[in-house]
Design a protein around this motif. Structure first.
Motif, PDB file in Angstrom:
ATOM      1  N   THR A  79       0.833  -1.194   0.000  1.00  0.00           N
ATOM      2  CA  THR A  79       0.000   0.000   0.000  1.00  0.00           C
ATOM      3  C   THR A  79       0.870   1.246   0.000  1.00  0.00           C
ATOM      4  OG1 THR A  79      -0.120   0.181   2.406  1.00  0.00           O
ATOM      5  CG2 THR A  79      -1.754  -1.233   1.323  1.00  0.00           C
ATOM      6  N   THR A  80       0.260   2.373  -0.304  1.00  0.00           N
ATOM      7  CA  THR A  80       1.003   3.638  -0.356  1.00  0.00           C
ATOM      8  C   THR A  80       1.566   3.986   1.010  1.00  0.00           C
ATOM      9  OG1 THR A  80      -0.542   4.349  -2.081  1.00  0.00           O
ATOM     10  CG2 THR A  80       0.881   6.034  -1.127  1.00  0.00           C
ATOM     11  N   ASP A  81       0.772   3.798   2.070  1.00  0.00           N
ATOM     12  CA  ASP A  81       1.256   4.048   3.434  1.00  0.00           C
ATOM     13  C   ASP A  81       2.479   3.191   3.734  1.00  0.00           C
ATOM     14  OD1 ASP A  81       0.034   6.057   4.882  1.00  0.00           O
ATOM     15  OD2 ASP A  81      -1.741   4.861   5.294  1.00  0.00           O
ATOM     16  N   GLN A  82       2.415   1.924   3.346  1.00  0.00           N
ATOM     17  CA  GLN A  82       3.515   0.999   3.626  1.00  0.00           C
ATOM     18  C   GLN A  82       4.794   1.454   2.943  1.00  0.00           C
ATOM     19  OE1 GLN A  82       2.613  -3.036   2.553  1.00  0.00           O
ATOM     20  NE2 GLN A  82       4.696  -3.751   2.816  1.00  0.00           N
ATOM     21  N   ARG A  83       4.672   1.880   1.693  1.00  0.00           N
ATOM     22  CA  ARG A  83       5.860   2.335   0.980  1.00  0.00           C
ATOM     23  C   ARG A  83       6.415   3.626   1.566  1.00  0.00           C
ATOM     24  NH1 ARG A  83       2.514   0.460  -3.120  1.00  0.00           N
ATOM     25  NH2 ARG A  83       1.840   2.544  -3.743  1.00  0.00           N
ATOM     26  N   LEU A  84       5.529   4.490   2.061  1.00  0.00           N
ATOM     27  CA  LEU A  84       5.985   5.729   2.685  1.00  0.00           C
ATOM     28  C   LEU A  84       6.790   5.459   3.943  1.00  0.00           C
ATOM     29  CD1 LEU A  84       5.899   8.854   3.128  1.00  0.00           C
ATOM     30  CD2 LEU A  84       3.760   8.476   4.366  1.00  0.00           C
ATOM     31  N   LEU A  85       6.317   4.487   4.748  1.00  0.00           N
ATOM     32  CA  LEU A  85       6.927   4.228   6.044  1.00  0.00           C
ATOM     33  C   LEU A  85       8.100   3.261   5.973  1.00  0.00           C
ATOM     34  CD1 LEU A  85       3.631   3.962   8.126  1.00  0.00           C
ATOM     35  CD2 LEU A  85       5.204   5.900   8.010  1.00  0.00           C
ATOM     36  N   GLU A  86       8.341   2.663   4.826  1.00  0.00           N
ATOM     37  CA  GLU A  86       9.436   1.722   4.671  1.00  0.00           C
ATOM     38  C   GLU A  86      10.772   2.450   4.740  1.00  0.00           C
ATOM     39  OE1 GLU A  86      11.476  -1.129   4.822  1.00  0.00           O
ATOM     40  OE2 GLU A  86       9.544  -1.896   4.133  1.00  0.00           O
ATOM     41  N   SER A  87      11.628   2.043   5.678  1.00  0.00           N
ATOM     42  CA  SER A  87      12.916   2.718   5.846  1.00  0.00           C
ATOM     43  C   SER A  87      14.091   1.867   5.379  1.00  0.00           C
ATOM     44  CB  SER A  87      13.128   3.086   7.326  1.00  0.00           C
ATOM     45  OG  SER A  87      13.125   1.923   8.136  1.00  0.00           O
ATOM     46  N   ARG A  88      13.838   0.597   5.033  1.00  0.00           N
ATOM     47  CA  ARG A  88      14.920  -0.273   4.590  1.00  0.00           C
ATOM     48  C   ARG A  88      15.065  -0.189   3.079  1.00  0.00           C
ATOM     49  NH1 ARG A  88      11.783  -3.179   8.041  1.00  0.00           N
ATOM     50  NH2 ARG A  88      10.816  -4.319   6.339  1.00  0.00           N
ATOM     51  N   GLY A  89      16.143  -0.750   2.575  1.00  0.00           N
ATOM     52  CA  GLY A  89      16.329  -0.824   1.138  1.00  0.00           C
ATOM     53  C   GLY A  89      17.166   0.310   0.590  1.00  0.00           C
ATOM     54  N   PRO A  90      17.128   0.505  -0.730  1.00  0.00           N
ATOM     55  CA  PRO A  90      17.960   1.514  -1.383  1.00  0.00           C
ATOM     56  C   PRO A  90      17.658   2.912  -0.884  1.00  0.00           C
ATOM     57  CG  PRO A  90      16.948   0.026  -2.977  1.00  0.00           C
ATOM     58  CD  PRO A  90      16.292  -0.240  -1.671  1.00  0.00           C
ATOM     59  N   SER A  91      18.605   3.812  -1.119  1.00  0.00           N
ATOM     60  CA  SER A  91      18.457   5.182  -0.628  1.00  0.00           C
ATOM     61  C   SER A  91      17.719   6.071  -1.614  1.00  0.00           C
ATOM     62  CB  SER A  91      19.839   5.776  -0.334  1.00  0.00           C
ATOM     63  OG  SER A  91      20.624   5.794  -1.523  1.00  0.00           O
ATOM     64  N   ASP A  92      17.039   5.473  -2.595  1.00  0.00           N
ATOM     65  CA  ASP A  92      16.349   6.322  -3.561  1.00  0.00           C
ATOM     66  C   ASP A  92      15.168   7.063  -2.944  1.00  0.00           C
ATOM     67  OD1 ASP A  92      14.678   4.194  -3.198  1.00  0.00           O
ATOM     68  OD2 ASP A  92      14.391   3.752  -5.325  1.00  0.00           O
ATOM     69  N   TRP A  93      14.805   6.712  -1.699  1.00  0.00           N
ATOM     70  CA  TRP A  93      13.739   7.453  -1.022  1.00  0.00           C
ATOM     71  C   TRP A  93      14.114   8.921  -0.860  1.00  0.00           C
ATOM     72  CZ3 TRP A  93      14.777  10.072   3.458  1.00  0.00           C
ATOM     73  CH2 TRP A  93      15.944   9.714   4.150  1.00  0.00           C
ATOM     74  N   VAL A  94      15.415   9.222  -0.820  1.00  0.00           N
ATOM     75  CA  VAL A  94      15.849  10.606  -0.696  1.00  0.00           C
ATOM     76  C   VAL A  94      15.321  11.432  -1.870  1.00  0.00           C
ATOM     77  CG1 VAL A  94      17.856  12.136  -0.671  1.00  0.00           C
ATOM     78  CG2 VAL A  94      17.919   9.982   0.584  1.00  0.00           C
ATOM     79  N   HIS A  95      15.212  10.791  -3.013  1.00  0.00           N
ATOM     80  CA  HIS A  95      14.779  11.496  -4.207  1.00  0.00           C
ATOM     81  C   HIS A  95      13.270  11.410  -4.420  1.00  0.00           C
ATOM     82  CE1 HIS A  95      19.041  11.752  -5.110  1.00  0.00           C
ATOM     83  NE2 HIS A  95      19.137  10.433  -4.974  1.00  0.00           N
ATOM     84  N   THR A  96      12.639  10.362  -3.895  1.00  0.00           N
ATOM     85  CA  THR A  96      11.212  10.183  -4.150  1.00  0.00           C
ATOM     86  C   THR A  96      10.321  10.781  -3.077  1.00  0.00           C
ATOM     87  OG1 THR A  96      11.233   8.003  -3.085  1.00  0.00           O
ATOM     88  CG2 THR A  96      11.621   8.068  -5.460  1.00  0.00           C
ATOM     89  N   ASP A  97      10.769  10.845  -1.828  1.00  0.00           N
ATOM     90  CA  ASP A  97       9.914  11.354  -0.759  1.00  0.00           C
ATOM     91  C   ASP A  97       9.442  12.790  -0.977  1.00  0.00           C
ATOM     92  OD1 ASP A  97       9.807   8.984   0.517  1.00  0.00           O
ATOM     93  OD2 ASP A  97      10.709   9.656   2.388  1.00  0.00           O
ATOM     94  N   PRO A  98      10.307  13.698  -1.463  1.00  0.00           N
ATOM     95  CA  PRO A  98       9.796  15.050  -1.715  1.00  0.00           C
ATOM     96  C   PRO A  98       8.611  15.072  -2.668  1.00  0.00           C
ATOM     97  CG  PRO A  98      12.181  15.069  -1.713  1.00  0.00           C
ATOM     98  CD  PRO A  98      11.772  13.618  -1.656  1.00  0.00           C
ATOM     99  N   TRP A  99       8.586  14.147  -3.633  1.00  0.00           N
ATOM    100  CA  TRP A  99       7.461  14.100  -4.556  1.00  0.00           C
ATOM    101  C   TRP A  99       6.211  13.544  -3.892  1.00  0.00           C
ATOM    102  CZ3 TRP A  99       7.590  16.824  -8.781  1.00  0.00           C
ATOM    103  CH2 TRP A  99       8.830  17.170  -9.325  1.00  0.00           C
TER     104      TRP A  99
END
Length: 264
Positions: free
Chosen positions: A36-56
């Motif tokens: 789910t979208t919530d799950q992907r938002l709260l996921e902190s493990r894995g690649p660091s590409d969240w740095v680029h996607t979270d602002p969006w």
């Protein structure tokens, strides 16, 4: 192919596919996703590409608040009814939810639910049958199919926190029927905001004494005696099995809230 009597055999109905709402989008079959979208938002493990996607993601979150505020801004006085999605249509609590919502809508109050099945469906059904505004605030879940058919004003959310804000901002009180973790979450969210005076003049009715009495006894005993809440906090909860009493509590609060304002 025909039967021996010359008739065409009845077609076998297709198997019902799993489906769920993802924000305003409904997915089924090969379009289902595993998270789910919530799950992907709260996921902190894995690649660091969240740095680029979270602002969006902030823009999507912003859009949910804008959509919610824009849709509900002129809703008027409303009451939220919570309870289990697992409640069967022929159960007493489904009937109670329907009666509660019918009486509230008949008195001019909009009825807000989570838009799902069970108690939520019963409440939306009662409000719609009374000719009132039947609001459903749905949430993206892998095991629910979206907003029920009795909602006449509905919004699908991806994020729980955006959805919760709409419940609290546009309700003048909660009626809470028996339910599970989701219902407890909504109940204690409201109690916390009342206790900390983030919201005021906000009654919370627990409908179903047999179901809720144990919780109230625990709060009045272990929690209060441990010094974790104050005696006045228990007074935020009003227990009843009576539809008229629950509705009366909500109507009394509406009348107080809409009474004459003090001159500035």
């Amino acid at each position: 192919m025909t039967n021996s009597d010359g008739r065409q055999p009845a077609a076998t109905p297709p198997a019902r596919k799993a489906r769920y709402a993802q924000g305003p989008v409904v997915r089924s079959g090969e379009q289902l996703v595993g998270t789910t979208t919530d799950q992907r938002l709260l996921e902190s493990r894995g690649p660091s590409d969240w740095v680029h996607t979270d602002p969006w993601r902030v823009l999507r979150i912003q859009s949910e608040f804008v959509e919610g505020f824009g849709t509900l801004a002129e809703l008027g006085p409303a009451v939220s009814i919570f309870g289990s999605a697992r409640t069967e249509v022929d159960s007493p609590m489904y009937k109670s939810a329907r009666e509660l919502a019918w009486a509230l809508a008949d008195a001019g109050l909009a009825v807000i639910t989570g838009g799902g099945p069970g108690v939520m469906e019963g409440a939306n059904r009662g409000a719609a049958e009374a000719g009132g505004i039947s609001v459903g605030l749905g949430i993206e879940l892998p095991f629910e199919t979206g907003i029920n058919e009795y909602v006449n004003l509905g919004i699908n959310f991806r994020y729980f926190f955006a959805r919760k804000t709409m419940f609290l901002k546009y309700s003048q009180g909660f009626i809470v029927l028996p339910g599970g973790f989701g219902t407890f979450d909504e109940l204690f969210e409201a109690l916390t905001l009342v206790q900390t005076r983030k919201v005021t003049s906000f009654p919370v009715v627990l409908f179903g004494r047999e179901y809720w009495q144990g919780l109230v006894d625990w709060l009045s005993g272990s929690v209060l005696s441990g010094g974790n809440i104050s005696a006045g906090d228990i007074d935020m909860l009003q227990l009843t099995d009576d539809v008229d009493e629950a509705v009366s509590i909500m109507l009394s609060n509406r009348d107080r809230a809409s009474g004459p304002k003090r001159p500035e």
